[in-house]
Design a protein around this motif. Sequence first.
Motif, PDB file in Angstrom:
ATOM      1  N   ASN A 237       0.809  -1.226   0.000  1.00 60.52           N
ATOM      2  CA  ASN A 237       0.000   0.000   0.000  1.00 60.52           C
ATOM      3  C   ASN A 237       0.842   1.276   0.000  1.00 60.52           C
ATOM      4  N   THR A 238       2.095   1.163  -0.461  1.00 62.27           N
ATOM      5  CA  THR A 238       2.934   2.353  -0.557  1.00 62.27           C
ATOM      6  C   THR A 238       2.345   3.360  -1.542  1.00 62.27           C
ATOM      7  N   LEU A 239       1.726   2.852  -2.603  1.00 63.81           N
ATOM      8  CA  LEU A 239       1.101   3.711  -3.609  1.00 63.81           C
ATOM      9  C   LEU A 239      -0.414   3.554  -3.591  1.00 63.81           C
ATOM     10  N   LYS A 240      -0.979   3.366  -2.413  1.00 60.25           N
ATOM     11  CA  LYS A 240      -2.412   3.124  -2.291  1.00 60.25           C
ATOM     12  C   LYS A 240      -3.207   4.280  -2.889  1.00 60.25           C
ATOM     13  N   ARG A 241      -4.057   3.941  -3.836  1.00 62.33           N
ATOM     14  CA  ARG A 241      -4.940   4.878  -4.532  1.00 62.33           C
ATOM     15  C   ARG A 241      -4.196   5.977  -5.293  1.00 62.33           C
ATOM     16  N   GLN A 242      -2.880   5.883  -5.372  1.00 64.64           N
ATOM     17  CA  GLN A 242      -2.110   6.847  -6.158  1.00 64.64           C
ATOM     18  C   GLN A 242      -1.864   6.254  -7.548  1.00 64.64           C
ATOM     19  N   TYR A 243      -2.943   6.127  -8.299  1.00 69.40           N
ATOM     20  CA  TYR A 243      -2.872   5.423  -9.571  1.00 69.40           C
ATOM     21  C   TYR A 243      -2.039   6.188 -10.593  1.00 69.40           C
ATOM     22  N   ASN A 244      -1.944   7.492 -10.427  1.00 68.54           N
ATOM     23  CA  ASN A 244      -1.077   8.252 -11.338  1.00 68.54           C
ATOM     24  C   ASN A 244       0.384   7.878 -11.137  1.00 68.54           C
ATOM     25  N   LEU A 245       0.798   7.643  -9.880  1.00 70.63           N
ATOM     26  CA  LEU A 245       2.172   7.213  -9.626  1.00 70.63           C
ATOM     27  C   LEU A 245       2.385   5.769 -10.073  1.00 70.63           C
ATOM     28  N   VAL A 246       1.349   4.944  -9.911  1.00 71.76           N
ATOM     29  CA  VAL A 246       1.445   3.557 -10.380  1.00 71.76           C
ATOM     30  C   VAL A 246       1.665   3.531 -11.893  1.00 71.76           C
ATOM     31  N   MET A 247       0.898   4.333 -12.624  1.00 69.87           N
ATOM     32  CA  MET A 247       1.040   4.375 -14.078  1.00 69.87           C
ATOM     33  C   MET A 247       2.373   5.006 -14.483  1.00 69.87           C
ATOM     34  N   ALA A 248       2.872   5.946 -13.688  1.00 71.89           N
ATOM     35  CA  ALA A 248       4.190   6.510 -13.972  1.00 71.89           C
ATOM     36  C   ALA A 248       5.268   5.448 -13.817  1.00 71.89           C
ATOM     37  N   ALA A 249       5.157   4.627 -12.764  1.00 71.20           N
ATOM     38  CA  ALA A 249       6.115   3.543 -12.559  1.00 71.20           C
ATOM     39  C   ALA A 249       6.024   2.515 -13.684  1.00 71.20           C
ATOM     40  N   VAL A 250       4.803   2.177 -14.089  1.00 68.81           N
ATOM     41  CA  VAL A 250       4.614   1.212 -15.175  1.00 68.81           C
ATOM     42  C   VAL A 250       5.159   1.769 -16.483  1.00 68.81           C
ATOM     43  N   THR A 251       5.001   3.058 -16.706  1.00 65.50           N
ATOM     44  CA  THR A 251       5.545   3.691 -17.913  1.00 65.50           C
ATOM     45  C   THR A 251       7.067   3.590 -17.938  1.00 65.50           C
ATOM     46  N   LEU A 252       7.695   3.894 -16.802  1.00 60.86           N
ATOM     47  CA  LEU A 252       9.154   3.777 -16.716  1.00 60.86           C
ATOM     48  C   LEU A 252       9.602   2.337 -16.895  1.00 60.86           C
ATOM     49  N   PHE A 253       8.794   1.393 -16.407  1.00 60.24           N
ATOM     50  CA  PHE A 253       9.099  -0.025 -16.556  1.00 60.24           C
ATOM     51  C   PHE A 253       9.020  -0.453 -18.017  1.00 60.24           C
ATOM     52  N   SER A 254       8.043   0.080 -18.741  1.00 59.90           N
ATOM     53  CA  SER A 254       7.797  -0.337 -20.131  1.00 59.90           C
ATOM     54  C   SER A 254       8.659   0.404 -21.137  1.00 59.90           C
ATOM     55  N   LEU A 255       9.147   1.583 -20.775  1.00 62.42           N
ATOM     56  CA  LEU A 255       9.855   2.431 -21.727  1.00 62.42           C
ATOM     57  C   LEU A 255      11.067   1.757 -22.374  1.00 62.42           C
ATOM     58  N   PRO A 256      11.948   1.082 -21.604  1.00 58.77           N
ATOM     59  CA  PRO A 256      13.099   0.440 -22.266  1.00 58.77           C
ATOM     60  C   PRO A 256      12.697  -0.584 -23.317  1.00 58.77           C
ATOM     61  N   LEU A 257      11.628  -1.336 -23.065  1.00 55.78           N
ATOM     62  CA  LEU A 257      11.177  -2.322 -24.045  1.00 55.78           C
ATOM     63  C   LEU A 257      10.697  -1.642 -25.323  1.00 55.78           C
ATOM     64  N   MET A 258       9.972  -0.544 -25.170  1.00 61.70           N
ATOM     65  CA  MET A 258       9.486   0.183 -26.343  1.00 61.70           C
ATOM     66  C   MET A 258      10.649   0.725 -27.165  1.00 61.70           C
ATOM     67  N   VAL A 259      11.647   1.273 -26.482  1.00 57.40           N
ATOM     68  CA  VAL A 259      12.800   1.856 -27.181  1.00 57.40           C
ATOM     69  C   VAL A 259      13.585   0.774 -27.910  1.00 57.40           C
ATOM     70  N   VAL A 260      13.858  -0.331 -27.230  1.00 58.96           N
ATOM     71  CA  VAL A 260      14.634  -1.419 -27.836  1.00 58.96           C
ATOM     72  C   VAL A 260      13.899  -1.989 -29.044  1.00 58.96           C
ATOM     73  N   PHE A 261      12.596  -2.205 -28.906  1.00 57.08           N
ATOM     74  CA  PHE A 261      11.840  -2.763 -30.027  1.00 57.08           C
ATOM     75  C   PHE A 261      11.772  -1.781 -31.191  1.00 57.08           C
ATOM     76  N   ALA A 262      11.618  -0.487 -30.891  1.00 53.37           N
ATOM     77  CA  ALA A 262      11.562   0.514 -31.960  1.00 53.37           C
ATOM     78  C   ALA A 262      12.867   0.546 -32.754  1.00 53.37           C
ATOM     79  N   ILE A 263      13.989   0.347 -32.077  1.00 53.82           N
ATOM     80  CA  ILE A 263      15.296   0.389 -32.743  1.00 53.82           C
ATOM     81  C   ILE A 263      15.511  -0.840 -33.621  1.00 53.82           C
ATOM     82  N   PHE A 264      15.094  -2.010 -33.122  1.00 46.95           N
ATOM     83  CA  PHE A 264      15.429  -3.271 -33.808  1.00 46.95           C
ATOM     84  C   PHE A 264      14.222  -3.949 -34.454  1.00 46.95           C
ATOM     85  N   GLN A 265      13.131  -3.222 -34.673  1.00 47.13           N
ATOM     86  CA  GLN A 265      11.921  -3.877 -35.161  1.00 47.13           C
ATOM     87  C   GLN A 265      12.096  -4.488 -36.554  1.00 47.13           C
ATOM     88  N   LYS A 266      12.874  -3.835 -37.434  1.00 46.96           N
ATOM     89  CA  LYS A 266      13.053  -4.371 -38.785  1.00 46.96           C
ATOM     90  C   LYS A 266      13.771  -5.719 -38.748  1.00 46.96           C
TER      91      LYS A 266
END
Length: 279
Positions: A237-266
């Motif tokens: 419950n560190t981020l209890k009901r702070q869904y904006n911070l949860v989504m910010a953390a998830v965005t930071l978690f997902s960002l490297p995958l998006m960048v790597v795939f965008a670079i090597f997608q071809k």
Amino acid sequence: MQKLKLRLGNAVFAVVLAAAAIIFIAPILWMLSTALKEAEDIFVMPPQWIPDPVVFSNFADVFTKMDFLQYLKNTIWVSVLPVFGQLLAVPLVVYSITKIEWKGAKIIFPLVLVTMMIPWQVTQIPMYTTWSKLGFVNTFIPLVLPAFFGSPYYIYLMRQFMKGIPNSLIDAARIDGANDLTILYRVVMPLCKPILVTVALLVFIAAWNDFNGPLMYLQESDKYTLSVGLQNVLSNNTLKRQYNLVMAAVTLFSLPLMVVFAIFQKQFISGIATGGVKG
């Protein structure tokens, strides 16, 4: 008339693809939108896609609410090392069963395929018991070391690609006096660049997203990866009901995958298309 039907068919196809793209990208856009909102703006009706105001400080707050940098460092270790392990082991295995004639080659590959049919739930307890008796629980070794022996799926994927390399190239290299390791690393692997990139991406994505492995083997919070660390923060419950911070953390978690795939997608798509269609 035929050209009109063709254009109409292409237009319908384009509309369907656009609709499918919107369906797939909508959750990502909503994640980004929520990550940039104030907490009270998340559940307003009608939904507000464009944040007003835009709160970039949510991303900074993530670092104060959880040990994000430590989780990130741990995740990089357990994601990058398996890539090197698979790229070292898989070509050796595939070359030995594809381009070297020996009696066991036709037996080894079916056995490799059989292991793909065993659910991980069946091997979970025996594997944990083995690593525990070796004293490697609560270390990164169970998450990294198996990659240096290759994985069945990546062996299968690369075999499909390597079968398409003409044996005449290998025979010519042997006539010139090259041994099998030289042939593998100087002749075969440069031709396998698309499938090597594909394997590297698949390994990296799988390790980065892995939740069950770190949850099972890692016991101290300073060794958690991002997936387990984020879940730990949510369950405490560190981020209890702070869904904006949860989504910010998830965005930071997902960002490297998006960048790597965008670079090597071809290369990724080329490796999948070429390696996945051969028998």
